[in-house]
Scaffold this motif. Structure first.
Motif, mmCIF file in Angstrom:
data_model
loop_
_atom_site.group_PDB
_atom_site.id
_atom_site.type_symbol
_atom_site.label_atom_id
_atom_site.label_comp_id
_atom_site.label_asym_id
_atom_site.label_seq_id
_atom_site.Cartn_x
_atom_site.Cartn_y
_atom_site.Cartn_z
ATOM 1 N N GLY A 271 0.685 14.887 4.348
ATOM 2 C CA GLY A 271 0.020 13.509 4.528
ATOM 3 C C GLY A 271 -0.806 12.751 3.516
ATOM 4 O O GLY A 271 -0.014 13.120 1.738
ATOM 5 N N TYR A 272 -0.924 11.623 3.347
ATOM 6 C CA TYR A 272 -1.292 11.011 2.271
ATOM 7 C C TYR A 272 -2.702 11.905 1.448
ATOM 8 O O TYR A 272 -4.034 12.130 2.146
ATOM 9 C CB TYR A 272 -1.535 9.087 3.278
ATOM 10 N N ARG A 273 -1.976 11.601 -0.200
ATOM 11 C CA ARG A 273 -2.824 12.249 -0.553
ATOM 12 C C ARG A 273 -3.727 11.222 -1.268
ATOM 13 O O ARG A 273 -3.350 10.801 -2.643
ATOM 14 C CB ARG A 273 -2.575 13.532 -1.400
ATOM 15 N N PRO A 274 -4.998 10.408 -1.738
ATOM 16 C CA PRO A 274 -4.831 9.352 -2.829
ATOM 17 C C PRO A 274 -4.791 10.062 -3.940
ATOM 18 O O PRO A 274 -5.440 10.743 -4.318
ATOM 19 C CB PRO A 274 -6.102 8.717 -2.059
ATOM 20 N N ASP A 275 -4.581 8.745 -5.114
ATOM 21 C CA ASP A 275 -5.092 9.439 -6.624
ATOM 22 C C ASP A 275 -6.147 8.175 -7.273
ATOM 23 O O ASP A 275 -5.873 7.446 -7.709
ATOM 24 C CB ASP A 275 -3.258 9.255 -7.330
ATOM 25 N N GLY A 276 -7.212 9.039 -6.672
ATOM 26 C CA GLY A 276 -8.465 8.066 -7.422
ATOM 27 C C GLY A 276 -8.425 6.856 -6.589
ATOM 28 O O GLY A 276 -7.786 7.135 -4.961
ATOM 29 N N LYS A 277 -9.214 5.485 -7.027
ATOM 30 C CA LYS A 277 -9.524 4.827 -5.747
ATOM 31 C C LYS A 277 -8.149 3.270 -5.076
ATOM 32 O O LYS A 277 -7.941 3.629 -7.448
ATOM 33 C CB LYS A 277 -11.106 3.761 -6.553
ATOM 34 N N PRO A 278 -7.976 3.553 -4.371
ATOM 35 C CA PRO A 278 -6.601 2.303 -4.351
ATOM 36 C C PRO A 278 -6.610 1.193 -5.173
ATOM 37 O O PRO A 278 -7.954 0.549 -5.004
ATOM 38 C CB PRO A 278 -6.241 2.677 -3.335
ATOM 39 N N THR A 279 -6.127 0.454 -6.117
ATOM 40 C CA THR A 279 -6.413 -0.838 -6.953
ATOM 41 C C THR A 279 -4.757 -1.336 -6.203
ATOM 42 O O THR A 279 -3.945 -1.834 -7.103
ATOM 43 C CB THR A 279 -6.041 -0.466 -8.069
ATOM 44 N N PHE A 280 -4.528 -1.634 -5.182
ATOM 45 C CA PHE A 280 -3.040 -2.204 -4.576
ATOM 46 C C PHE A 280 -3.717 -3.726 -5.078
ATOM 47 O O PHE A 280 -4.685 -4.466 -4.997
ATOM 48 C CB PHE A 280 -3.105 -1.906 -3.272
ATOM 49 N N THR B 64 1.150 -1.183 -0.060
ATOM 50 C CA THR B 64 0.125 -0.069 -0.061
ATOM 51 C C THR B 64 1.004 0.948 -0.038
ATOM 52 O O THR B 64 1.709 1.538 0.342
ATOM 53 C CB THR B 64 -1.517 0.370 1.312
ATOM 54 N N ASP B 65 0.957 2.770 -0.900
ATOM 55 C CA ASP B 65 0.846 4.139 -0.336
ATOM 56 C C ASP B 65 0.135 4.718 0.165
ATOM 57 O O ASP B 65 0.623 5.356 1.016
ATOM 58 C CB ASP B 65 1.321 4.385 -2.021
ATOM 59 N N THR C 104 0.721 -2.346 7.663
ATOM 60 C CA THR C 104 0.030 -3.070 9.016
ATOM 61 C C THR C 104 -1.448 -2.110 8.636
ATOM 62 O O THR C 104 -2.298 -1.961 8.775
ATOM 63 C CB THR C 104 0.123 -2.992 9.778
ATOM 64 N N LEU C 105 -1.647 -0.778 7.368
ATOM 65 C CA LEU C 105 -2.863 0.056 7.417
ATOM 66 C C LEU C 105 -4.554 -1.338 6.562
ATOM 67 O O LEU C 105 -5.200 -0.995 6.642
ATOM 68 C CB LEU C 105 -3.196 1.631 6.552
ATOM 69 N N ARG C 106 -3.370 -2.604 5.688
ATOM 70 C CA ARG C 106 -4.213 -3.544 5.532
ATOM 71 C C ARG C 106 -5.042 -4.606 5.951
ATOM 72 O O ARG C 106 -4.481 -4.623 7.010
ATOM 73 C CB ARG C 106 -3.012 -3.864 4.371
ATOM 74 N N LYS C 107 -5.608 -4.548 5.640
ATOM 75 C CA LYS C 107 -7.028 -5.228 6.565
ATOM 76 C C LYS C 107 -6.165 -6.936 6.835
ATOM 77 O O LYS C 107 -6.203 -7.297 7.448
ATOM 78 C CB LYS C 107 -8.136 -4.820 7.166
#
Length: 337
Positions: free
Chosen positions: A45-54, A31-32, A83-86
């Motif tokens: 801080g983290y700025r998403p670029d569209g919907k994440p597709t990790f 994840t980024d 560890t932010l990934r569930k």
């Protein structure tokens, strides 16, 4: 976990570049996204670029399997904050279950470590690097943007109690911020078996002014350590570009990562895959090569391996940072540092 052949017995298909460097270490970002706002990495801080597709669990399993067949023996799970990934525990288990991988590690900001250290250890995680840029809670907050110093330190204690093979603490050297912290760090590792690693600040596409203001040469820290009786340790196959030092009066060790030092890239032994499936031969200089189309199912393994070998033939000898060339990398969170 299974034990693969020793690194001395080189697989004929092992990844190797045109300079004779062999690559047995994969840094895999999952994840980024990050919940910290470190001034040298994600100050806004983290700025998403569209919907994440990790990467999915299936893609991760196929990716690790492909790398495992060409000599990869160590996988470090990175982010962002992995560890932010569930499903982080599932990711650890998938990597640990691969018979070619004998070391599963991760780099974390440590904020979930206290609650989950034992769970992750039981899943197969064996080494942890925790980012702690200052032992002064106020400076920690100033650098990270988060008031979580005590929480992170309790996490490190939990990791030590869980029995991890190695617990390392990473601190980025920052002139005018944490450069006065060295005595405090040394006092900490005097009776604590921590591998403390000081990382020289690297310039990225977004950080020119910050770099100029806060860059501190790692060689200056090295000279100070040598004056205080720290002795250089002969490198092990796992060390890569780190220079490690020990002292008879200290339980902990110190490692220096100095990307601006001469011949820094000569011992490069690692490759990186971003959270969206791009292969990066270096932290800098290139946009990455997409692997995602070849990790959808195991039947694509040969084609994946062929692409990896083809890309290694193009790897450059150095990162060119010493020439002021930072490449296209905007911040290190985007490809796992």
């Amino acid at each position: 976990m299974h034990s693969p052949p020793t690194l001395g017995k080189v697989n004929m298909s092992q990844l190797q570049d045109s300079f004779g460097r062999r690559f047995h270490y994969l840094r895999m970002s999952v994840t980024d996204v990050c919940n910290f706002k470190c001034t040298y990495c994600l100050p806004d801080g983290y700025r998403p670029d569209g919907k994440p597709t990790f990467l999915t669990l299936n893609e991760i399993e196929n990716l690790v399997a492909g790398f495992g067949e060409v000599g990869t023996q160590k996988v470090r799970i990175t982010g962002g904050e992995p560890t932010l990934r569930k499903d982080f525990t599932d990711i650890v288990r998938i990597v640990a279950d691969n018979p070619n991988i004998n070391t599963v590690a991760m780099t974390t900001n440590g904020y979930r470590l206290q609650q989950h250290a034992k769970e992750w250890y039981d899943a197969g995680l064996r080494r942890i690097n925790v980012s702690v840029d200052s032992l002064d809670p106020k400076m920690f907050y100033q650098i990270t943007g988060e008031n979580k110093f005590d929480q992170v330190m309790r996490g490190i204690e939990a990791a030590l109690e869980a029995g991890f093979e190695r617990v390392k603490v990473n601190a980025v050297l920052l002139k005018g911020l944490n450069d006065k912290d060295l005595p405090r760090f040394l006092q900490w590792i005097k009776n604590t078996p921590i591998d403390l690693r000081f990382i020289e600040l690297m310039e990225t596409g977004l950080g020119h002014d910050y770099f100029n203001a806060h860059h501190l040469a790692g060689v200056d820290i090295k000279k100070q350590l040598e004056r205080e009786g720290w002795l250089y340790d002969l490198p092990s196959v796992d060390d890569g570009p780190a220079q490690n030092f020990s002292h008879a009066d200290y339980q902990g060790r110190i490692g220096l990562i100095m990307p601006y030092a001469k011949n820094f890239c000569a011992s490069c032994n690692r490759l990186r895959v971003s959270a969206k499936g791009k292969l990066h031969l270096c932290l800098f200089t290139e946009n990455g090569v997409d692997l995602r189309d070849l990790i959808q199912n195991p039947s694509q393994r040969d084609e994946l391996i062929s692409r990896l070998h083809g890309q290694l033939a193009q790897k450059k000898e150095t990162h060119f940072l010493h020439q002021g060339i930072t490449g296209v990398t905007q911040h290190l969170a985007s490809i796992g540092g």
